[in-house]
Enzyme design. Sequence first.
Site, mmCIF file in Angstrom:
data_model
loop_
_atom_site.group_PDB
_atom_site.id
_atom_site.type_symbol
_atom_site.label_atom_id
_atom_site.label_comp_id
_atom_site.label_asym_id
_atom_site.label_seq_id
_atom_site.Cartn_x
_atom_site.Cartn_y
_atom_site.Cartn_z
ATOM 1 C CG HIS A 392 -2.052 -0.953 1.094
ATOM 2 N ND1 HIS A 392 -3.250 -0.607 0.541
ATOM 3 C CD2 HIS A 392 -2.132 -2.274 1.400
ATOM 4 C CE1 HIS A 392 -4.055 -1.651 0.548
ATOM 5 N NE2 HIS A 392 -3.392 -2.674 1.065
ATOM 6 C CB CYS A 730 -19.932 -26.137 12.681
ATOM 7 S SG CYS A 730 -20.245 -27.376 13.948
#
Length: 788
Positions: A392, A730
Amino acid sequence: MTKRVILLEEGTAEMKGLMGSIGADLAELKHAGWSVPAGFVVTTECCREFCTRLGHLSGEGEEEIVNAIRHLEQQTGKFFGHSENPLLLAVRTDRDQSSEAAIHPLLSVGLNDVTVEGLARHTGNRLYALQCYLHYLKEYGQLIHGIPSEFFTEISSNVKDGDEAELELIITEFKYLIEAKGRSPFPQDVQLQFNEAVRAVYHSQRVQASRSQNEIMRKPTYFSSEPGAPVLIQTMMHGKCGDSSGTGTIYTRNPLTGEKGIIGQYVSTGNTDQTDHGLERLRDDQSELYTRLLEIGSQLETREGEVQEITFVVDSGALYVVYTQPARLSSTALLRSAVDFVHKGLITREEALLRIQPGHITEVLKHYTDSGREESIGNLPTQIQLGTNDEHAASENNSASPSSSDLQLLLEWANEVKELTILSNADRPQDAITARKLGAEGIGLCRTEHMLLSPERLPFVQKMILADSESERRRGLERLLPMQQSDFEQIFEAMDGYPVTIRLLDSPLHELLPDLGVLEKRREWLQAEEPQKQEDPQSELEELERVIRRVSELHEHNPALGQQSCRLSTVFPEIMDMQLEAIFRAAVKGIRQGWWVRPEIMIPQIGHVHELQVMRDLVDHVADQVLGEERRHCHYRVGAMIVAPRTALTATHIARHADFFTFGTDELTEMTFGYSRHEAEKRFLQRDTDSRIVTNNPFDVLDIEGVGQLIEMAVVQGRIRKPHLKTGICGENVVDLESITFCHRIGLDYVSCLPEQIPYARIAAAQAAIKGQREVTNTQNADISTIA
């Protein structure tokens, strides 16, 4: 007749399967009128002959190769191996170079002790020719013979760039190194160089393409069974002839940020130290050529719908596109460009979603540091203050990055496509709030033992367990009830309108008891202590003796398979009573405050249908007592958590008393394999992976072949008994594309994962739906074709 070699001018966009994508792209550029260095593609089948025949081609294959090289000689006016006007070749894979395992091209194939002097005369720069030869020898030794680069670096570490004599000496030492380590001298025969280059490039991409870094470290000679890509051959363009010459690489968008506009570098002849501003100088000095670069980039990006990396050469004022491929992008740039391409109509939303990988989402979310100034864009938490890093660096001065909004838009598109509901594992109210912000559509697993066994609550649990009478035990539970109720109230509030699946206490009995060894040491200390130093030694010692006796009575020889989960209620039914009362009291309060409460009560580790039947009766009994008139507003469900193979095999009977099934893949994997996860991962799973006994750690990636078969069987049987049975899964090993695709295929309703996994799970669920729909379409089209 099988085509082994294809000239670029013979290729078309439709020949990507034969030529490879890069070769076909260059062929299209050539047809569109752009200057492309002459070249040809050696097809995968021809490359395979190099490997299977130890580098020797069949007569037909060798003739096609020779004719293709002669064609390049006619086009360029140079000759392969000629001492005065040598033709040099670049040999590279046609596999996507944007991957982690990219193979560097082998440049200047055809250089030897004679042709290097021809290159020096042609470029008018002997120093440059020697540098090319030096680089070629190093790359040749690394690729052909696998000689580590450190050996070459050690030899050339003190070389002076401007000293021809020193370069000649290093060249000689490089050739000695190749002969010593490669066990054969560097070939002066240029045709032999070419054959070795094609064979090595093809072999190397097969090694690199399908291996993780760990595999490379463990097995440096492992070869994939996947076929390699074609090999692309091009004439070398040096960009060293005349003042209006140079070489460069551009990207059609910033590969770090995804920002529109060309970015890259250009090195003009004689200005090797001006790379930072070389592209600007090209724009100012040769604006027409720069405009053509813009046109090429725009044309390629529009046609491919991807950010492009373009390598080019300017030779005496003429522009040549040497190489073009999809650019390797940062996560931010990939998300931003994908969204922009959709807005421009270059790709569909589905194609954009299919480009997203887990690492992209993880990387984008990681950049939002906890600065205390948090806003919300849709479901994603977005920080105003960005952390800075290389990825960035170009946008670190901005107050906010568009990457969060790009990701949010992609997630919204995923929600429109996906069929699986994405729920979250959340044990505390704060987890539930985080899960909602990340787009969870409810809680698929709330583990109440994590609430009860916290350090501040465990003493109350132990005192209740060790009580001698039911009345004492209930008094202890009265202290825990408001704590549990408060937890559920906050979770119901955070999940207003969404289901909350609450698993009743699932701890084995031994985890609820004090440590017997600690108790016995305390007893020894009390017995040894002088009576006069203790305020009431006898009463404390008596109480300690009672506790030790009680713990000994409850001790189990095999606690892992003893009193736990639903079976714990047979010994301590008051615990389940308390939990159910807390759930329904919290539901009543929530309903009266205007929340839409949707509790789904999960009975853990059912082994037999009668266990579920007993627990279901208990749930209904407590609900009748606590809910009262609010019963009509609280549509709770009761389901079974399936973690034992027997439960999966008897799913038809279990479904009689269950409103839903939840498959706990972590425990089901342990019981199906007969592994203890902790011991297996610690002691032998890694070894099994090395020896290919187990291809993946089943606790990281769902074992579809075994555990998956049990799940699918149970779903089918359960829905035979109850067609609208809700089913889900899950576990830590379910959030990868293959596992989620499996869940989609067998018709599960939901996947529940950790909060931080939710964004990618949403994307993966959409990818599974897209791929499933395409498979159906392809099947239908095949059926129509067959009928026709």
